[in-house]
Design a protein around this motif. Structure first.
Motif, PDB file in Angstrom:
ATOM      1  N   GLY A  53      -8.271  -1.785 -14.214  1.00 55.06           N
ATOM      2  CA  GLY A  53      -8.454  -2.543 -15.444  1.00 55.06           C
ATOM      3  C   GLY A  53      -9.628  -3.496 -15.371  1.00 55.06           C
ATOM      4  N   LEU A  54     -10.033  -3.972 -16.515  1.00 54.22           N
ATOM      5  CA  LEU A  54     -11.172  -4.884 -16.591  1.00 54.22           C
ATOM      6  C   LEU A  54     -10.933  -6.190 -15.858  1.00 54.22           C
ATOM      7  CD1 LEU A  54     -12.262  -4.378 -20.310  1.00 54.22           C
ATOM      8  CD2 LEU A  54     -13.438  -3.601 -18.254  1.00 54.22           C
ATOM      9  N   THR A  55      -9.722  -6.706 -15.960  1.00 57.54           N
ATOM     10  CA  THR A  55      -9.427  -7.993 -15.335  1.00 57.54           C
ATOM     11  C   THR A  55      -8.904  -7.855 -13.911  1.00 57.54           C
ATOM     12  OG1 THR A  55      -7.165  -8.019 -16.178  1.00 57.54           O
ATOM     13  CG2 THR A  55      -8.873  -9.000 -17.584  1.00 57.54           C
ATOM     14  N   GLY A  56      -8.547  -6.643 -13.518  1.00 62.71           N
ATOM     15  CA  GLY A  56      -8.012  -6.438 -12.173  1.00 62.71           C
ATOM     16  C   GLY A  56      -6.564  -6.854 -12.023  1.00 62.71           C
ATOM     17  N   SER A  57      -5.890  -7.089 -13.145  1.00 62.46           N
ATOM     18  CA  SER A  57      -4.499  -7.538 -13.060  1.00 62.46           C
ATOM     19  C   SER A  57      -3.532  -6.364 -12.842  1.00 62.46           C
ATOM     20  CB  SER A  57      -4.102  -8.316 -14.315  1.00 62.46           C
ATOM     21  OG  SER A  57      -4.242  -7.504 -15.457  1.00 62.46           O
ATOM     22  N   LYS A  58      -3.977  -5.152 -13.139  1.00 71.95           N
ATOM     23  CA  LYS A  58      -3.145  -3.973 -12.901  1.00 71.95           C
ATOM     24  C   LYS A  58      -3.471  -3.429 -11.515  1.00 71.95           C
ATOM     25  CE  LYS A  58      -1.912   0.500 -14.802  1.00 71.95           C
ATOM     26  NZ  LYS A  58      -2.146   1.452 -15.899  1.00 71.95           N
ATOM     27  N   ARG A  59      -2.436  -3.212 -10.718  1.00 68.62           N
ATOM     28  CA  ARG A  59      -2.637  -2.760  -9.339  1.00 68.62           C
ATOM     29  C   ARG A  59      -1.662  -1.654  -8.994  1.00 68.62           C
ATOM     30  NH1 ARG A  59      -2.765  -8.901  -7.256  1.00 68.62           N
ATOM     31  NH2 ARG A  59      -4.768  -9.421  -8.175  1.00 68.62           N
ATOM     32  N   GLU A  60      -2.153  -0.709  -8.220  1.00 67.51           N
ATOM     33  CA  GLU A  60      -1.306   0.351  -7.681  1.00 67.51           C
ATOM     34  C   GLU A  60      -1.283   0.182  -6.171  1.00 67.51           C
ATOM     35  OE1 GLU A  60      -1.135   5.211  -7.285  1.00 67.51           O
ATOM     36  OE2 GLU A  60      -2.937   4.257  -8.062  1.00 67.51           O
ATOM     37  N   TYR A  61      -0.092   0.192  -5.600  1.00 66.69           N
ATOM     38  CA  TYR A  61       0.079   0.083  -4.152  1.00 66.69           C
ATOM     39  C   TYR A  61       0.625   1.417  -3.644  1.00 66.69           C
ATOM     40  CZ  TYR A  61      -0.217  -4.902  -5.186  1.00 66.69           C
ATOM     41  OH  TYR A  61      -0.619  -6.133  -5.621  1.00 66.69           O
ATOM     42  N   MET A  62      -0.160   2.112  -2.852  1.00 60.16           N
ATOM     43  CA  MET A  62       0.287   3.392  -2.305  1.00 60.16           C
ATOM     44  C   MET A  62       0.540   3.227  -0.810  1.00 60.16           C
ATOM     45  SD  MET A  62      -1.455   7.148  -2.410  1.00 60.16           S
ATOM     46  CE  MET A  62      -2.455   7.130  -0.947  1.00 60.16           C
ATOM     47  N   THR A  63       1.745   3.568  -0.402  1.00 62.71           N
ATOM     48  CA  THR A  63       2.138   3.492   1.001  1.00 62.71           C
ATOM     49  C   THR A  63       2.163   4.888   1.595  1.00 62.71           C
ATOM     50  OG1 THR A  63       3.449   1.488   0.762  1.00 62.71           O
ATOM     51  CG2 THR A  63       4.066   2.972   2.552  1.00 62.71           C
ATOM     52  N   VAL A  64       1.530   5.028   2.743  1.00 67.63           N
ATOM     53  CA  VAL A  64       1.567   6.288   3.481  1.00 67.63           C
ATOM     54  C   VAL A  64       2.141   5.982   4.863  1.00 67.63           C
ATOM     55  CG1 VAL A  64       0.221   8.189   4.445  1.00 67.63           C
ATOM     56  CG2 VAL A  64      -0.456   7.162   2.261  1.00 67.63           C
ATOM     57  N   PRO A  65       3.399   6.349   5.099  1.00 60.85           N
ATOM     58  CA  PRO A  65       3.964   6.156   6.443  1.00 60.85           C
ATOM     59  C   PRO A  65       3.194   7.028   7.432  1.00 60.85           C
ATOM     60  CG  PRO A  65       5.666   6.772   4.851  1.00 60.85           C
ATOM     61  CD  PRO A  65       4.353   6.955   4.181  1.00 60.85           C
ATOM     62  N   TYR A  66       3.017   6.544   8.626  1.00 62.17           N
ATOM     63  CA  TYR A  66       2.274   7.306   9.634  1.00 62.17           C
ATOM     64  C   TYR A  66       2.900   8.681   9.880  1.00 62.17           C
ATOM     65  CZ  TYR A  66      -0.461   3.123  10.495  1.00 62.17           C
ATOM     66  OH  TYR A  66      -1.292   2.054  10.338  1.00 62.17           O
ATOM     67  N   ARG A  67       4.196   8.795   9.726  1.00 63.70           N
ATOM     68  CA  ARG A  67       4.848  10.087   9.956  1.00 63.70           C
ATOM     69  C   ARG A  67       4.438  11.128   8.914  1.00 63.70           C
ATOM     70  NH1 ARG A  67       8.806   6.793   7.814  1.00 63.70           N
ATOM     71  NH2 ARG A  67       9.669   7.532   5.853  1.00 63.70           N
ATOM     72  N   SER A  68       3.871  10.700   7.768  1.00 65.07           N
ATOM     73  CA  SER A  68       3.427  11.618   6.724  1.00 65.07           C
ATOM     74  C   SER A  68       2.020  12.163   6.970  1.00 65.07           C
ATOM     75  CB  SER A  68       3.441  10.926   5.363  1.00 65.07           C
ATOM     76  OG  SER A  68       4.744  10.538   5.029  1.00 65.07           O
ATOM     77  N   TYR A  89      -5.258  13.420   6.395  1.00 62.75           N
ATOM     78  CA  TYR A  89      -4.611  14.542   5.712  1.00 62.75           C
ATOM     79  C   TYR A  89      -3.107  14.305   5.642  1.00 62.75           C
ATOM     80  CZ  TYR A  89      -9.149  16.565   6.503  1.00 62.75           C
ATOM     81  OH  TYR A  89     -10.509  16.778   6.516  1.00 62.75           O
ATOM     82  N   LEU A  90      -2.565  14.528   4.452  1.00 62.13           N
ATOM     83  CA  LEU A  90      -1.154  14.292   4.189  1.00 62.13           C
ATOM     84  C   LEU A  90      -0.479  15.589   3.795  1.00 62.13           C
ATOM     85  CD1 LEU A  90      -1.669  11.169   1.916  1.00 62.13           C
ATOM     86  CD2 LEU A  90      -1.260  11.189   4.374  1.00 62.13           C
ATOM     87  N   SER A  91       0.746  15.745   4.172  1.00 60.61           N
ATOM     88  CA  SER A  91       1.512  16.926   3.809  1.00 60.61           C
ATOM     89  C   SER A  91       1.733  16.944   2.299  1.00 60.61           C
ATOM     90  CB  SER A  91       2.851  16.910   4.542  1.00 60.61           C
ATOM     91  OG  SER A  91       3.614  18.030   4.193  1.00 60.61           O
ATOM     92  N   GLY A  92       1.223  17.980   1.638  1.00 58.70           N
ATOM     93  CA  GLY A  92       1.457  18.144   0.209  1.00 58.70           C
ATOM     94  C   GLY A  92       0.609  17.286  -0.704  1.00 58.70           C
ATOM     95  N   HIS A  93      -0.414  16.598  -0.189  1.00 56.14           N
ATOM     96  CA  HIS A  93      -1.247  15.721  -1.012  1.00 56.14           C
ATOM     97  C   HIS A  93      -2.718  15.917  -0.654  1.00 56.14           C
ATOM     98  CE1 HIS A  93       2.132  13.398  -2.590  1.00 56.14           C
ATOM     99  NE2 HIS A  93       2.632  13.433  -1.376  1.00 56.14           N
ATOM    100  N   ASP A  94      -3.575  15.481  -1.547  1.00 61.03           N
ATOM    101  CA  ASP A  94      -4.999  15.479  -1.250  1.00 61.03           C
ATOM    102  C   ASP A  94      -5.270  14.485  -0.132  1.00 61.03           C
ATOM    103  OD1 ASP A  94      -5.576  17.301  -3.246  1.00 61.03           O
ATOM    104  OD2 ASP A  94      -5.966  15.748  -4.746  1.00 61.03           O
ATOM    105  N   PRO A  95      -6.283  14.735   0.673  1.00 62.06           N
ATOM    106  CA  PRO A  95      -6.574  13.789   1.756  1.00 62.06           C
ATOM    107  C   PRO A  95      -7.116  12.463   1.221  1.00 62.06           C
ATOM    108  CG  PRO A  95      -8.260  15.485   1.656  1.00 62.06           C
ATOM    109  CD  PRO A  95      -7.202  15.874   0.677  1.00 62.06           C
ATOM    110  N   ILE A  96      -6.925  11.434   1.998  1.00 67.10           N
ATOM    111  CA  ILE A  96      -7.541  10.141   1.740  1.00 67.10           C
ATOM    112  C   ILE A  96      -8.840  10.163   2.528  1.00 67.10           C
ATOM    113  CG2 ILE A  96      -7.360   7.654   2.070  1.00 67.10           C
ATOM    114  CD1 ILE A  96      -4.292   8.031   2.057  1.00 67.10           C
ATOM    115  N   GLU A  97      -9.961   9.987   1.845  1.00 70.39           N
ATOM    116  CA  GLU A  97     -11.257  10.052   2.513  1.00 70.39           C
ATOM    117  C   GLU A  97     -12.056   8.815   2.164  1.00 70.39           C
ATOM    118  OE1 GLU A  97     -12.284  13.807   0.569  1.00 70.39           O
ATOM    119  OE2 GLU A  97     -12.341  14.691   2.581  1.00 70.39           O
TER     120      GLU A  97
END
Length: 119
Positions: A53-68, A89-97
């Motif tokens: 968002g423009l003000t940065g007040s909206k945030r998404e927090y994504m957690t990736v456990p190491y076991r994933s 690389y995550l099982s069933g998801h696009d990689p985080i790069e």
């Protein structure tokens, strides 16, 4: 998520701005920042904070456990490269790069991830 361009950041900055995303006893070992987003490697997980968002007040927090995490790769910066690259690389998801500056200690992060995935 796409390829993010990040720089090493002081974990205290993330803790100050996003304390609510961390749990009691959680320690941030490595922290990287894009323009407004953060990628943190803690004792329990990889935490990606997407500020929106423009003000940065909206945030998404994504957690990736190491076991994933199924695999990871690093590519160090060469003579003419400005950035090193890390892919998780995550099982069933696009990689985080993401890319980090050539002066970033990417090898230390590699050792940290290898230790976390060995368990």
């Amino acid at each position: 998520m796409g390829l993010l361009h990040a720089t090493a950041a002081d974990p205290r900055e993330l803790i100050e701005k996003h304390r609510e995303a961390l749990t009691d006893g959680e320690t941030v070992f490595y922290c990287y920042k894009t323009v407004r987003d953060y990628i943190a490697f803690t004792n329990w997980r990889v935490l990606y904070i997407n500020v929106q968002g423009l003000t940065g007040s909206k945030r998404e927090y994504m957690t990736v456990p190491y076991r994933s995490i199924t695999a990871f790769s690093i590519q160090s910066a060469g003579t003419f490269d400005l950035d090193a690259e890390l892919s998780i690389y995550l099982s069933g998801h696009d990689p985080i790069e993401f890319r980090v500056g050539r002066n970033t200690d990417i090898h230390s992060l590699q050792g940290f991830l290898a230790q976390k995935l060995d368990r």
